[in-house]
Design a protein around this motif. Structure first.
Motif, PDB file in Angstrom:
ATOM      1  N   GLN A 159       0.808  -1.213   0.000  1.00 19.05           N
ATOM      2  CA  GLN A 159       0.000   0.000   0.000  1.00 19.05           C
ATOM      3  C   GLN A 159       0.850   1.275   0.000  1.00 19.05           C
ATOM      4  O   GLN A 159       0.308   2.380   0.031  1.00 19.05           O
ATOM      5  N   GLY A 160       2.149   1.144  -0.022  1.00 22.13           N
ATOM      6  CA  GLY A 160       3.018   2.309  -0.041  1.00 22.13           C
ATOM      7  C   GLY A 160       3.138   3.004   1.304  1.00 22.13           C
ATOM      8  O   GLY A 160       3.584   4.155   1.373  1.00 22.13           O
ATOM      9  N   GLN A 161       2.778   2.313   2.387  1.00 24.34           N
ATOM     10  CA  GLN A 161       2.876   2.888   3.728  1.00 24.34           C
ATOM     11  C   GLN A 161       4.248   2.660   4.349  1.00 24.34           C
ATOM     12  O   GLN A 161       4.520   3.142   5.440  1.00 24.34           O
ATOM     13  N   ALA A 162       5.102   1.913   3.671  1.00 28.16           N
ATOM     14  CA  ALA A 162       6.469   1.675   4.131  1.00 28.16           C
ATOM     15  C   ALA A 162       7.394   1.739   2.922  1.00 28.16           C
ATOM     16  O   ALA A 162       7.001   1.410   1.798  1.00 28.16           O
ATOM     17  N   ASP A 163       8.630   2.188   3.151  1.00 27.80           N
ATOM     18  CA  ASP A 163       9.604   2.291   2.067  1.00 27.80           C
ATOM     19  C   ASP A 163      10.350   0.984   1.842  1.00 27.80           C
ATOM     20  O   ASP A 163      10.860   0.743   0.738  1.00 27.80           O
ATOM     21  N   GLY A 164      10.445   0.155   2.889  1.00 26.97           N
ATOM     22  CA  GLY A 164      11.186  -1.086   2.746  1.00 26.97           C
ATOM     23  C   GLY A 164      10.927  -2.027   3.894  1.00 26.97           C
ATOM     24  O   GLY A 164      10.219  -1.701   4.847  1.00 26.97           O
TER      25      GLY A 164
END
Length: 271
Positions: free
Chosen positions: A78-83
C-alpha cells in the motif's frame, strides 16, 4: 559534466534526499530474534544492528516499525512503508521491490516437535496426516507449500506456534533454526521440544525497498557499504555476539547441507 560525475551526484542526492526533506526512511520488520527484535524498548539483533550501522554511514535516518509480518507486507503493497528488513527474495516481489546484491544473513528452516509426541523424519513424505505450524505471510518452498500430505496451520506469532506445539494442538512447527533455538530458551521449554536436524530449506535475508524514484541507487550504495562492513572486525564481533556464522552469500550456500532446497521466509519472511 562527465557521465561518471553526474551519476555520482545523483547517488549523493538520493542518499541525502530524505534528510534534506526532513523525512526518514520507513522500514518495517517482524521481531525475529536473534536477527531483529526489541528488548526493554531497545531494538537489537544481528541484522537490525548491521543495517542501522550501514544506514548511519550513508547518512540515512530510519523510522523503524516492528509489526506482524503479514502487516509488514501489506504496508509495502500500500506504499505505507519504504522497505522491509529480513525479507526473502522471490520472482513475484521483483516487480515491486529492489534488492541489494549483498544479503544480510542466511537462514535454515527446520522443524521442531514435542518430546511427548516425537515425529523425527528424513523426508516430507513421512509427515503424512500431520499438522505443521506455520507463520502467516511467509513464503515457503513449493514442495512444502503445495504438499497435500499434511496440513499447514498458521499462528499469529512464533511464540504462539511453540505454545500450540507444547499443548499438542499441532504436531510440528517450521521456523529458522536460530530463531527456534532462541525461543526454546526464551520460553524455557528446551526440555520439552526437540529440533529435527533435517534442513527443509535455506534462504538469504535482505533489506529490500519499494521501486520508487532513486531507490535503485540507494540500494546499490547500501549493498556496497554492507559488503564493506561485513569484511571488518566489527561485523565479526557482532556475528559472534549473536551466535551467527559470519559466512554469507555464496560461501553460506556452498556450506549448506546437500538436501536443502531454495525457499522462503520471513516473510520475514524472512524473513
Amino acid at each position: 559534466m562527465p557521465l561518471f560525475s553526474q551519476l555520482l551526484t545523483v547517488m549523493l542526492f538520493t542518499c541525502l534526499s530524505f534528510a534534506a526533506r526532513g523525512e526518514k526512511l520507513r522500514i518495517v520488520t517482524e521481531p525475529w530474534a536473534p536477527y531483529v527484535y526489541e528488548e526493554n524498548g531497545k531494538a537489537l539483533g544481528l541484522d537490525y544492528e548491521t543495517t542501522a550501522i550501514v544506514f548511519k554511514r550513508l547518512g540515512i535516518e530510519v523510522d523503524w516499525q516492528f509489526l506482524p509480518w503479514k502487516r509488514c507486507l501489506s504496508m509495502l503493497e500500500q506504499g505505507q512503508a519504504d522497505g522491509a528488513l529480513d525479507i526473502f527474495h522471490s520472482e513475484e516481489r521483483e516487480a515491486t521491490l529492489l534488492y541489494p546484491g549483498e544479503p544480510l544473513s542466511e537462514v535454515e528452516f527446520v522443524m521442531f516437535y514435542a518430546n511427548e509426541r516425537p515425529h523425527p523424519f528424513q523426508t516430507l513424505e513421512e509427515l503424512r496426516g500431520l499438522t505443521i505450524g506455520t507463520s502467516p505471510g511467509y513464503l515457503y518452498s513449493e514442495d512444502f507449500r503445495e504438499s497435500s500430505l499434511f496440513t499447514r496451520e498458521p499462528a499469529p506469532s512464533h511464540e504462539a506456534n511453540f505454545g500450540k506445539l507444547v499443548r499438542g494442538r499441532i504436531d510440528l512447527l517450521i521456523t529458522d533454526r536460530r530463531v527456534g533455538q532462541h525461543l526454546l530458551d526464551e520460553l524455557n521449554i528446551r526440555h520439552k521440544i526437540t529440533e529435527n536436524p533435517v534442513v527443509i530449506s535455506q534462504q538469504s535475508q535482505f533489506l529490500a525497498v519499494r521501486r520508487n524514484a532513486g531507490m535503485d541507487l540507494l540500494v546499490q550504495r547500501f549493498g556496497a557499504e554492507l559488503k564493506r562492513f561485513k569484511r571488518e572486525p566489527a561485523y565479526a564481533e557482532l556475528s559472534a555476539r549473536y551466535g551467527a556464522d559470519p559466512a554469507t552469500g555464496a560461501e553460506a550456500v556452498k556450506a549448506a547441507v546437500m538436501h536443502q532446497k531454495t525457499v522462503e521466509q520471513q516473510e520475514s519472511g524472512a524473513q
